[in-house]
Design a protein around this motif. Structure first.
Motif, PDB file in Angstrom:
ATOM      1  N   GLU A 120       0.850  -1.195   0.000  1.00 13.35           N
ATOM      2  CA  GLU A 120       0.000   0.000   0.000  1.00 13.35           C
ATOM      3  C   GLU A 120       0.883   1.242   0.000  1.00 13.35           C
ATOM      4  O   GLU A 120       1.817   1.353   0.792  1.00 13.35           O
ATOM      5  CB  GLU A 120      -0.903   0.030   1.227  1.00 13.35           C
ATOM      6  N   ILE A 121       0.583   2.181  -0.875  1.00 12.24           N
ATOM      7  CA  ILE A 121       1.314   3.438  -0.951  1.00 12.24           C
ATOM      8  C   ILE A 121       0.479   4.528  -0.295  1.00 12.24           C
ATOM      9  O   ILE A 121      -0.685   4.742  -0.650  1.00 12.24           O
ATOM     10  CB  ILE A 121       1.624   3.832  -2.408  1.00 12.24           C
ATOM     11  N   GLY A 122       1.075   5.193   0.684  1.00 14.75           N
ATOM     12  CA  GLY A 122       0.416   6.310   1.348  1.00 14.75           C
ATOM     13  C   GLY A 122       1.278   7.552   1.271  1.00 14.75           C
ATOM     14  O   GLY A 122       2.459   7.499   0.901  1.00 14.75           O
ATOM     15  N   SER A 123       0.710   8.687   1.629  1.00 13.04           N
ATOM     16  CA  SER A 123       1.432   9.952   1.579  1.00 13.04           C
ATOM     17  C   SER A 123       2.054  10.276   2.934  1.00 13.04           C
ATOM     18  O   SER A 123       1.433  10.107   3.983  1.00 13.04           O
ATOM     19  CB  SER A 123       0.500  11.095   1.174  1.00 13.04           C
ATOM     20  N   HIS A 124       3.284  10.774   2.877  1.00 15.12           N
ATOM     21  CA  HIS A 124       3.976  11.271   4.072  1.00 15.12           C
ATOM     22  C   HIS A 124       4.103  12.787   3.980  1.00 15.12           C
ATOM     23  O   HIS A 124       5.019  13.385   4.540  1.00 15.12           O
ATOM     24  CB  HIS A 124       5.365  10.621   4.152  1.00 15.12           C
ATOM     25  N   VAL A 129       7.409  18.160   6.117  1.00 13.84           N
ATOM     26  CA  VAL A 129       7.421  19.312   7.018  1.00 13.84           C
ATOM     27  C   VAL A 129       6.453  19.044   8.162  1.00 13.84           C
ATOM     28  O   VAL A 129       5.500  18.264   8.033  1.00 13.84           O
ATOM     29  CB  VAL A 129       7.026  20.616   6.292  1.00 13.84           C
ATOM     30  N   ASP A 130       6.688  19.694   9.283  1.00 12.98           N
ATOM     31  CA  ASP A 130       5.818  19.589  10.445  1.00 12.98           C
ATOM     32  C   ASP A 130       4.514  20.323  10.146  1.00 12.98           C
ATOM     33  O   ASP A 130       4.503  21.552  10.026  1.00 12.98           O
ATOM     34  CB  ASP A 130       6.527  20.206  11.649  1.00 12.98           C
ATOM     35  N   PHE A 161      -2.443   8.595   5.126  1.00  8.44           N
ATOM     36  CA  PHE A 161      -1.509   9.699   5.321  1.00  8.44           C
ATOM     37  C   PHE A 161      -0.715   9.437   6.590  1.00  8.44           C
ATOM     38  O   PHE A 161      -1.223   8.858   7.551  1.00  8.44           O
ATOM     39  CB  PHE A 161      -2.253  11.031   5.458  1.00  8.44           C
ATOM     40  N   CYS A 162       0.537   9.872   6.606  1.00  9.48           N
ATOM     41  CA  CYS A 162       1.387   9.753   7.789  1.00  9.48           C
ATOM     42  C   CYS A 162       1.969  11.127   8.106  1.00  9.48           C
ATOM     43  O   CYS A 162       2.590  11.755   7.253  1.00  9.48           O
ATOM     44  CB  CYS A 162       2.508   8.749   7.521  1.00  9.48           C
ATOM     45  N   TYR A 163       1.750  11.597   9.329  1.00 11.62           N
ATOM     46  CA  TYR A 163       2.218  12.917   9.732  1.00 11.62           C
ATOM     47  C   TYR A 163       3.737  12.921   9.904  1.00 11.62           C
ATOM     48  O   TYR A 163       4.271  12.141  10.703  1.00 11.62           O
ATOM     49  CB  TYR A 163       1.552  13.329  11.048  1.00 11.62           C
ATOM     50  N   PRO A 164       4.452  13.783   9.178  1.00 14.32           N
ATOM     51  CA  PRO A 164       5.896  13.871   9.363  1.00 14.32           C
ATOM     52  C   PRO A 164       6.249  14.179  10.817  1.00 14.32           C
ATOM     53  O   PRO A 164       5.570  14.973  11.476  1.00 14.32           O
ATOM     54  CB  PRO A 164       6.297  15.020   8.433  1.00 14.32           C
ATOM     55  N   CYS A 185      -1.804   8.354  10.173  1.00 12.59           N
ATOM     56  CA  CYS A 185      -0.960   7.733  11.191  1.00 12.59           C
ATOM     57  C   CYS A 185      -0.096   8.786  11.874  1.00 12.59           C
ATOM     58  O   CYS A 185       0.562   9.585  11.214  1.00 12.59           O
ATOM     59  CB  CYS A 185      -0.059   6.676  10.566  1.00 12.59           C
ATOM     60  N   ALA A 186      -0.098   8.743  13.196  1.00  8.59           N
ATOM     61  CA  ALA A 186       0.755   9.607  14.002  1.00  8.59           C
ATOM     62  C   ALA A 186       1.673   8.713  14.830  1.00  8.59           C
ATOM     63  O   ALA A 186       2.033   7.620  14.397  1.00  8.59           O
ATOM     64  CB  ALA A 186      -0.106  10.510  14.878  1.00  8.59           C
ATOM     65  N   ILE A 187       2.040   9.149  16.018  1.00  7.45           N
ATOM     66  CA  ILE A 187       2.783   8.305  16.951  1.00  7.45           C
ATOM     67  C   ILE A 187       2.014   8.206  18.258  1.00  7.45           C
ATOM     68  O   ILE A 187       1.518   7.157  18.619  1.00  7.45           O
ATOM     69  CB  ILE A 187       4.210   8.837  17.200  1.00  7.45           C
ATOM     70  N   ASP A 188       1.874   9.321  18.953  1.00  7.11           N
ATOM     71  CA  ASP A 188       1.124   9.329  20.207  1.00  7.11           C
ATOM     72  C   ASP A 188       0.211  10.553  20.218  1.00  7.11           C
ATOM     73  O   ASP A 188       0.512  11.561  20.868  1.00  7.11           O
ATOM     74  CB  ASP A 188       2.096   9.356  21.393  1.00  7.11           C
ATOM     75  N   PRO A 189      -0.919  10.496  19.500  1.00  9.00           N
ATOM     76  CA  PRO A 189      -1.761  11.680  19.323  1.00  9.00           C
ATOM     77  C   PRO A 189      -2.636  12.048  20.512  1.00  9.00           C
ATOM     78  O   PRO A 189      -3.345  13.051  20.472  1.00  9.00           O
ATOM     79  CB  PRO A 189      -2.616  11.314  18.109  1.00  9.00           C
ATOM     80  N   GLY A 190      -2.627  11.246  21.562  1.00  3.84           N
ATOM     81  CA  GLY A 190      -3.382  11.591  22.763  1.00  3.84           C
ATOM     82  C   GLY A 190      -4.872  11.746  22.512  1.00  3.84           C
ATOM     83  O   GLY A 190      -5.493  10.868  21.898  1.00  3.84           O
ATOM     84  N   PRO A 191      -5.478  12.873  22.948  1.00  2.00           N
ATOM     85  CA  PRO A 191      -6.924  13.055  22.796  1.00  2.00           C
ATOM     86  C   PRO A 191      -7.411  13.050  21.348  1.00  2.00           C
ATOM     87  O   PRO A 191      -8.597  12.839  21.098  1.00  2.00           O
ATOM     88  CB  PRO A 191      -7.179  14.420  23.449  1.00  2.00           C
ATOM     89  N   LEU A 192      -6.504  13.301  20.403  1.00  2.00           N
ATOM     90  CA  LEU A 192      -6.902  13.320  18.993  1.00  2.00           C
ATOM     91  C   LEU A 192      -7.008  11.915  18.402  1.00  2.00           C
ATOM     92  O   LEU A 192      -7.431  11.762  17.255  1.00  2.00           O
ATOM     93  CB  LEU A 192      -5.886  14.116  18.173  1.00  2.00           C
ATOM     94  N   THR A 193      -6.633  10.900  19.154  1.00  2.00           N
ATOM     95  CA  THR A 193      -6.608   9.533  18.637  1.00  2.00           C
ATOM     96  C   THR A 193      -7.932   9.149  17.992  1.00  2.00           C
ATOM     97  O   THR A 193      -9.004   9.328  18.565  1.00  2.00           O
ATOM     98  CB  THR A 193      -6.287   8.541  19.766  1.00  2.00           C
ATOM     99  N   GLY A 194      -7.843   8.630  16.782  1.00  2.00           N
ATOM    100  CA  GLY A 194      -9.011   8.213  16.010  1.00  2.00           C
ATOM    101  C   GLY A 194      -8.552   7.805  14.632  1.00  2.00           C
ATOM    102  O   GLY A 194      -7.347   7.701  14.367  1.00  2.00           O
TER     103      GLY A 194
END
Length: 229
Positions: A120-124, A129-130, A161-164, A185-194
């Motif tokens: 699967e190809i996704g966007s980074h 950039v942050d 999508f994967c957040y830089p 995809c993030a790493i540890d998004p806390g309250p934003l997790t979903g």
């Protein structure tokens, strides 16, 4: 969450695993009755009420060594994965890393080859950039424009999508959702997790079987469960 697979003798960010270490880690999963798959396959299985024997494998940045070192090991163990790439840096290198060696990134042909092999190809993002620091124009380019470019490149929809840097805030997550991605995809998004801010666990060269076992258990304790997934 993987990145590069190759020589890790000069690896200040600890983003590289050797081919042998990846092979051992994938073997550990299979011996435990687990199978690595793309994030899209994992989410689809979870939506059907299954997927307990699946593990989403992601490779960030789109390093060229994925084709030479990661793909053969994934094939050997019958695993899939999601490869997050940067359409604004095709054939370039990891110029965003001030330390460490320059690592080549996949070309357009390399990305198409990986897609043809079932990855699967996704966007980074467009250029790595942050997103939490991007202005409105850059945010659109990194999310919506990168998705359009990748879809054209592989002649298929791009769902992930994967957040830089793994960094995400509500504005970035909203931009990813508005761009049409099914998940982020993030790493540890806390309250934003979903679905548009999924937590992940970094896997590196030091992760032996014991450390992997501890990480799988700690992941459930340290990170929120993604509701609706």
């Amino acid at each position: 969450m993987y990145h590069s697979v190759g020589d890790c003798s000069d690896d200040p960010y600890r983003i590289t695993v050797t081919p042998d270490r990846l092979d051992a880690q994938l073997g550990w999963l299979r011996r435990r009755g687990l199978r690595g798959v793309s994030v899209a396959e994992l989410l689809a299985a979870r939506a059907r009420g299954g997927g307990r024997d699946l593990v989403g494998l992601t490779f960030d940045d789109g390093y060229a060594d994925f084709i030479e070192h990661a793909l053969p090991r994934l094939r050997h163990w019958g695993c899939g994965a999601t490869l997050f790439v940067l359409p604004g840096r095709l054939g370039g290198d990891n110029a965003w890393d001030p330390l460490g060696p320059r690592k080549p990134l996949l070309t357009a042909d390399g990305i198409r080859y990986a897609a043809a092999e079932g990855i699967e190809i996704g966007s980074h993002g467009l250029t790595h950039v942050d997103l939490t620091k991007a202005d409105d124009t850059a945010l659109k380019a990194e999310t919506a424009d990168s998705r359009s470019l990748l879809s054209e490149l592989i002649s298929a929809p791009v769902s992930g999508f994967c957040y830089p840097y793994g960094t995400v805030d509500a504005r970035a997550a909203d931009a990813v959702r508005a761009a049409g991605y099914a998940y982020g995809c993030a790493i540890d998004p806390g309250p934003l997790t979903g679905p548009h801010a999924l937590p992940r666990v970094h896997v590196g060269q030091r992760d032996t079987t014991v450390r992997l076992l501890l990480k799988t258990r700690l992941h459930r304790l340290r990170r929120r469960c993604a509701t609706g997934v």
